[in-house]
Design an enzyme around this catalytic site. Structure first.
Site, PDB file in Angstrom:
ATOM      1  N   GLY A   1       0.819  -1.209   0.000  1.00  0.00           N
ATOM      2  CA  GLY A   1       0.000   0.000   0.000  1.00  0.00           C
ATOM      3  C   GLY A   1       0.850   1.255   0.000  1.00  0.00           C
ATOM      4  N   SER A   2       0.501   2.208   0.800  1.00  0.00           N
ATOM      5  CA  SER A   2       1.199   3.491   0.840  1.00  0.00           C
ATOM      6  C   SER A   2       2.154   3.618   2.018  1.00  0.00           C
ATOM      7  CB  SER A   2       0.171   4.627   0.897  1.00  0.00           C
ATOM      8  OG  SER A   2      -0.580   4.674  -0.278  1.00  0.00           O
ATOM      9  N   ILE A   3       2.446   2.519   2.679  1.00  0.00           N
ATOM     10  CA  ILE A   3       3.267   2.610   3.887  1.00  0.00           C
ATOM     11  C   ILE A   3       4.680   3.106   3.596  1.00  0.00           C
ATOM     12  CG2 ILE A   3       4.141   0.246   3.913  1.00  0.00           C
ATOM     13  CD1 ILE A   3       3.502   0.319   6.983  1.00  0.00           C
ATOM     14  N   SER A   4       5.183   2.876   2.399  1.00  0.00           N
ATOM     15  CA  SER A   4       6.558   3.289   2.096  1.00  0.00           C
ATOM     16  C   SER A   4       6.696   4.792   1.887  1.00  0.00           C
ATOM     17  CB  SER A   4       7.082   2.536   0.872  1.00  0.00           C
ATOM     18  OG  SER A   4       6.276   2.830  -0.257  1.00  0.00           O
ATOM     19  N   LYS A   5       5.595   5.495   1.637  1.00  0.00           N
ATOM     20  CA  LYS A   5       5.691   6.940   1.402  1.00  0.00           C
ATOM     21  C   LYS A   5       6.332   7.667   2.576  1.00  0.00           C
ATOM     22  CE  LYS A   5       1.738   7.344  -1.653  1.00  0.00           C
ATOM     23  NZ  LYS A   5       0.373   7.854  -1.789  1.00  0.00           N
TER      24      LYS A   5
END
Length: 133
Positions: free
Chosen positions: A63-67
């Site tokens: 998902g977007s956790i790396s942002k």
């Protein structure tokens, strides 16, 4: 009971409570050191309909956790003087984007634009805060 067993027991209780109060069916709590994995604690369900539990081998969509990690790293590099946030991204990633992908014909996508996490290219903002280069 060893200290790792006590910690595991407490984490399992927290994970069980977490799945009851938040809309997340399951996950894995992992503790690592530089050299080894200290703890892997799967909890909850990987598939709610099939009642399939999460296992150590389950793969999750990132998902977007790396942002957040990318943003933090980019800001740390800027603080160290290794990255100019107003420089075009192609300075550091040649060929990654083209001028056609921006809404501004006078500038390229810059790092600050990427940090905005907007759903598509936007004009660069200069240090003065003005769009359009």
């Amino acid at each position: 009971m060893t200290s790792i067993e006590i910690v595991t027991q407490r984490l399992r209780a927290l994970a069980d409570e977490f799945t009851q109060h938040w809309p997340i069916p399951g996950g894995i709590i992992v503790a690592v050191s530089r050299d080894e994995t200290l703890l892997e604690l799967p909890f909850g369900l990987a598939n709610i309909d099939a009642r399939q539990p999460v296992t150590r081998d389950h793969l999750f969509a990132i998902g977007s956790i790396s942002k957040g990690f990318v943003g933090l790293t980019l800001l740390q590099l800027a603080e160290e003087g290794k990255v100019d946030l107003d420089a075009p991204v192609t300075t550091y990633l040649p060929g990654s984007v083209s001028a056609r992908t921006t809404r501004c014909s006078r500038c390229a996508i810059c790092s600050t634009t990427l940090l905005d996490c907007l759903p598509g290219p936007t004009p660069c903002r200069t240090k003065s805060g003005k769009a359009g280069g």
